[in-house]
Design an enzyme around this catalytic site. Sequence first.
Site, PDB file in Angstrom:
ATOM      1  N   SER A 137      40.478  60.173 -70.225  1.00 58.16           N
ATOM      2  CA  SER A 137      41.828  59.608 -70.170  1.00 58.16           C
ATOM      3  C   SER A 137      42.785  60.518 -70.924  1.00 58.16           C
ATOM      4  O   SER A 137      42.670  60.701 -72.141  1.00 58.16           O
ATOM      5  CB  SER A 137      41.840  58.208 -70.793  1.00 58.16           C
ATOM      6  OG  SER A 137      43.182  57.767 -70.852  1.00 58.16           O
ATOM      7  N   MET A 171      39.217  46.324 -66.662  1.00 59.69           N
ATOM      8  CA  MET A 171      39.653  46.662 -68.015  1.00 59.69           C
ATOM      9  C   MET A 171      38.633  46.099 -68.999  1.00 59.69           C
ATOM     10  O   MET A 171      38.300  44.912 -68.956  1.00 59.69           O
ATOM     11  CB  MET A 171      41.023  46.040 -68.321  1.00 59.69           C
ATOM     12  CG  MET A 171      42.213  46.682 -67.657  1.00 59.69           C
ATOM     13  SD  MET A 171      42.427  48.465 -67.923  1.00 59.69           S
ATOM     14  CE  MET A 171      42.389  48.631 -69.705  1.00 59.69           C
ATOM     15  N   ASP A 185      37.347  50.848 -67.882  1.00 56.94           N
ATOM     16  CA  ASP A 185      38.373  51.544 -68.669  1.00 56.94           C
ATOM     17  C   ASP A 185      38.607  50.829 -69.999  1.00 56.94           C
ATOM     18  O   ASP A 185      39.072  49.694 -70.020  1.00 56.94           O
ATOM     19  CB  ASP A 185      39.668  51.564 -67.839  1.00 56.94           C
ATOM     20  CG  ASP A 185      40.785  52.350 -68.493  1.00 56.94           C
ATOM     21  OD1 ASP A 185      40.529  53.036 -69.503  1.00 56.94           O
ATOM     22  OD2 ASP A 185      41.916  52.285 -67.969  1.00 56.94           O
ATOM     23  N   HIS A 203      41.923  60.761 -65.721  1.00 57.52           N
ATOM     24  CA  HIS A 203      42.524  59.425 -65.717  1.00 57.52           C
ATOM     25  C   HIS A 203      43.914  59.523 -66.361  1.00 57.52           C
ATOM     26  O   HIS A 203      44.081  60.085 -67.437  1.00 57.52           O
ATOM     27  CB  HIS A 203      41.628  58.473 -66.501  1.00 57.52           C
ATOM     28  CG  HIS A 203      42.053  57.038 -66.445  1.00 57.52           C
ATOM     29  ND1 HIS A 203      41.797  56.232 -65.361  1.00 57.52           N
ATOM     30  CD2 HIS A 203      42.729  56.274 -67.333  1.00 57.52           C
ATOM     31  CE1 HIS A 203      42.282  55.020 -65.600  1.00 57.52           C
ATOM     32  NE2 HIS A 203      42.862  55.016 -66.783  1.00 57.52           N
ATOM     33  N   MET A 236      52.413  53.459 -68.549  1.00 59.74           N
ATOM     34  CA  MET A 236      52.771  52.185 -69.204  1.00 59.74           C
ATOM     35  C   MET A 236      54.289  52.072 -69.285  1.00 59.74           C
ATOM     36  O   MET A 236      54.963  53.052 -69.620  1.00 59.74           O
ATOM     37  CB  MET A 236      52.200  52.148 -70.622  1.00 59.74           C
ATOM     38  CG  MET A 236      50.697  52.344 -70.686  1.00 59.74           C
ATOM     39  SD  MET A 236      50.151  52.375 -72.400  1.00 59.74           S
ATOM     40  CE  MET A 236      48.396  52.719 -72.164  1.00 59.74           C
ATOM     41  N   ASP A 249      47.273  57.361 -67.440  1.00 66.33           N
ATOM     42  CA  ASP A 249      47.753  56.015 -67.760  1.00 66.33           C
ATOM     43  C   ASP A 249      49.274  55.946 -67.811  1.00 66.33           C
ATOM     44  O   ASP A 249      49.901  56.617 -68.630  1.00 66.33           O
ATOM     45  CB  ASP A 249      47.222  55.592 -69.135  1.00 66.33           C
ATOM     46  CG  ASP A 249      45.739  55.280 -69.102  1.00 66.33           C
ATOM     47  OD1 ASP A 249      45.327  54.477 -68.258  1.00 66.33           O
ATOM     48  OD2 ASP A 249      45.005  55.860 -69.928  1.00 66.33           O
TER      49      ASP A 249
HETATM   50  C1  DX5 Z   1      44.281  51.509 -72.019  1.00 66.05           C
HETATM   51  C2  DX5 Z   1      44.180  52.615 -71.014  1.00 66.05           C
HETATM   52  C3  DX5 Z   1      42.941  53.423 -71.139  1.00 66.05           C
HETATM   53  C4  DX5 Z   1      42.828  54.176 -72.425  1.00 66.05           C
HETATM   54  C5  DX5 Z   1      41.371  54.259 -72.771  1.00 66.05           C
HETATM   55  O1  DX5 Z   1      45.357  50.681 -71.718  1.00 66.05           O
HETATM   56  O2  DX5 Z   1      44.216  52.088 -69.689  1.00 66.05           O
HETATM   57  O3  DX5 Z   1      42.776  54.306 -70.045  1.00 66.05           O
HETATM   58  O4  DX5 Z   1      43.351  55.468 -72.374  1.00 66.05           O
HETATM   59  O5  DX5 Z   1      41.263  54.828 -74.021  1.00 66.05           O
HETATM   60  P1  DX5 Z   1      39.937  54.677 -74.887  1.00 66.05           P
HETATM   61  O6  DX5 Z   1      38.826  55.331 -74.152  1.00 66.05           O
HETATM   62  O7  DX5 Z   1      40.302  55.393 -76.158  1.00 66.05           O
HETATM   63  O8  DX5 Z   1      39.685  53.197 -75.093  1.00 66.05           O
HETATM   64 ZN    ZN Z   2      43.609  53.423 -67.988  1.00 65.30          ZN
END
Ligand code: DX5
Ligand code: ZN
Length: 228
Positions: A10, A139, A178, A35, A39, A37
């Site tokens: 990620s 998740m 994830d 990956h 937000m 992300d």
């Molecule tokens: C959280 C994200 C994840 C995050 C995972 O909201 O969707 O993709 O980057 O990070 P780790 O592996 O550190 O939990």
């Molecule tokens: Zn994610």
Amino acid sequence: MQKQKKIAPSLLAADFANLERDIKMVEQAGAHLLHYDVMDGHFVPNISIGIPVLKAVKRVATTPVDVHLMIENPGQYVDAFTNAGADYLTVHMEAAPHLHRVIQHIKSNGIKAGVALNPHTPLNTIEEILPELDLILLMSVNPGFGGQSFIANTLDKLKRLNYMLAERGLEHIEVEVDGGVKYGNISEVAAAGADILVSGSGIFKADDPVQMVKDMQIKLENITAYVY
Ligand code: DX5
Ligand code: ZN
């Protein structure tokens, strides 16, 4: 059916001032996907990266980019993220009242369509749309931040999801997990039925991220069967 197990670092946990370096580092180590992300500060409390940074990532990436939209009104941004180069585009079930339409839109753009479920969201909320999907993301933390602890119930949810898919002859759909995936639990998560293992801090905050990707890969190669 045994699908290829994939590691998806990620980029949220990468060094944004050295994104190209970090992308090349995990790709050369053997990562299968990146990956990404997104937000928006509404669907989740945090704000991360969006369309311009995705375009920049695509200029240097050689592996497919797996875009995880943690945003309200995801349908409004399908074309923008497709044009920016998303290879997989995943939207949250909780953010899309017209999920079927959004999934059809993503697929009509010729990229892979995924649906993500928050930890509390039951599997049966996507039962009617399963045949349309390329990917289901469970998740294993509450979305919004990297570095949180894996929610243990996800293992049981994974097994039940794999059972649902097997019952319907839909084993080709990739199952992604994830949040909180690290060297210490990656085998257990993969054995419970995860095909794509996202890991942010577990890789980028490791002393040696390259070795970490390789060590995780060895663990995945040794998973021989689902346990459900
Ligand atoms: C959280 C994200 C994840 C995050 C995972 O909201 O969707 O993709 O980057 O990070 P780790 O592996 O550190 O939990
Ligand atoms: Zn994610």
